[in-house]
Design a protein around this motif. Structure first.
Motif, PDB file in Angstrom:
ATOM      1  N   THR A 156      67.525   3.451  12.021  1.00 16.50           N
ATOM      2  CA  THR A 156      67.193   4.254  11.309  1.00 16.50           C
ATOM      3  C   THR A 156      65.626   4.489  11.695  1.00 16.50           C
ATOM      4  OG1 THR A 156      69.014   4.220   9.433  1.00 16.50           O
ATOM      5  CG2 THR A 156      66.783   5.374   8.918  1.00 16.50           C
ATOM      6  N   GLY A 157      65.278   5.852  11.856  1.00 12.11           N
ATOM      7  CA  GLY A 157      63.856   5.751  12.379  1.00 12.11           C
ATOM      8  C   GLY A 157      63.532   5.741  13.544  1.00 12.11           C
ATOM      9  N   THR A 159      65.373   6.837  16.303  1.00 16.41           N
ATOM     10  CA  THR A 159      66.463   7.354  17.238  1.00 16.41           C
ATOM     11  C   THR A 159      66.217   7.882  18.511  1.00 16.41           C
ATOM     12  OG1 THR A 159      67.267   8.483  15.108  1.00 16.41           O
ATOM     13  CG2 THR A 159      67.857   9.592  17.135  1.00 16.41           C
TER      14      THR A 159
END
Length: 183
Positions: A156-157, A159
């Protein structure tokens, strides 16, 4: 007169603070070096690191490499190391705004044996340097469609960083196949 000078000072300070707040993306990124190229090569080859080679990027190899990257590759040659069927590649690829430097070692069976984030230059997404994340790539090969043979769980964060690492891993596998096919 003092009031005018005070307001001028406040206005100058406000302009300076505003300039810092709206600084353009990519203007002030830190560079984090996680591993030197020599240490990466030692992970791949141990004490007997082979000499560097240069691979001209042209023809079908260029087309395949650019297809897995999803964009044109600006370089004409790539640095690599080869010994006993094992190749090692150090490749820069843009994540969001800045390039990151990735080292990938491919074993004689055409599988990713070592994958390291050497330098990271983005403010977010640096978690891809963690060994637990990179472990997912070990043993991956290239499919007939020039894709990675396995799924990679993202972060998450991060990508864009994960996507860039996926592209470089596939590119290194394409390059390895090309070197192995050369006489």
């Amino acid at each position: 007169m003092r009031v005018i000078r005070a307001w001028a000072s406040i206005r100058a300070l406000s302009v300076l603070m505003l300039a810092v707040i709206v600084m353009p993306a990519g203007a002030a990124y830190d560079e984090t070096e996680y591993l030197k190229p020599e240490a990466f090569l030692a992970k791949v080859y141990g004490e007997n690191v082979p000499s560097i080679s240069l691979m001209p990027l042209r023809g079908d190899t260029r087309k395949r490499a650019e297809a897995v990257l999803g964009h044109r590759y600006s370089g004409m040659r790539l640095r690599y190391w080869q010994q006993d069927g094992t190749t090692a590649w150090i490749i820069d690829e843009k994540s969001k705004d800045m390039p990151m430097t990735i080292g990938i070692g491919i074993n004689p069976e055409g599988e990713i044996a070592v994958i390291e984030l050497l330098v990271y230059r983005e403010p977010r997404g640096g978690e891809i340097h963690q060994a637990a994340f990179r472990k997912q790539y070990l043993g991956m090969r290239l499919t007939e469609a020039d894709a990675l043979s396995g799924q990679v769980d993202g972060i998450t964060g991060a990508t864009l960083s994960v996507d860039a690492l996926n592209r470089v891993a596939a590119m290194a596998l394409v390059l390895h196949q090309s070197v192995q096919a050369s006489p």
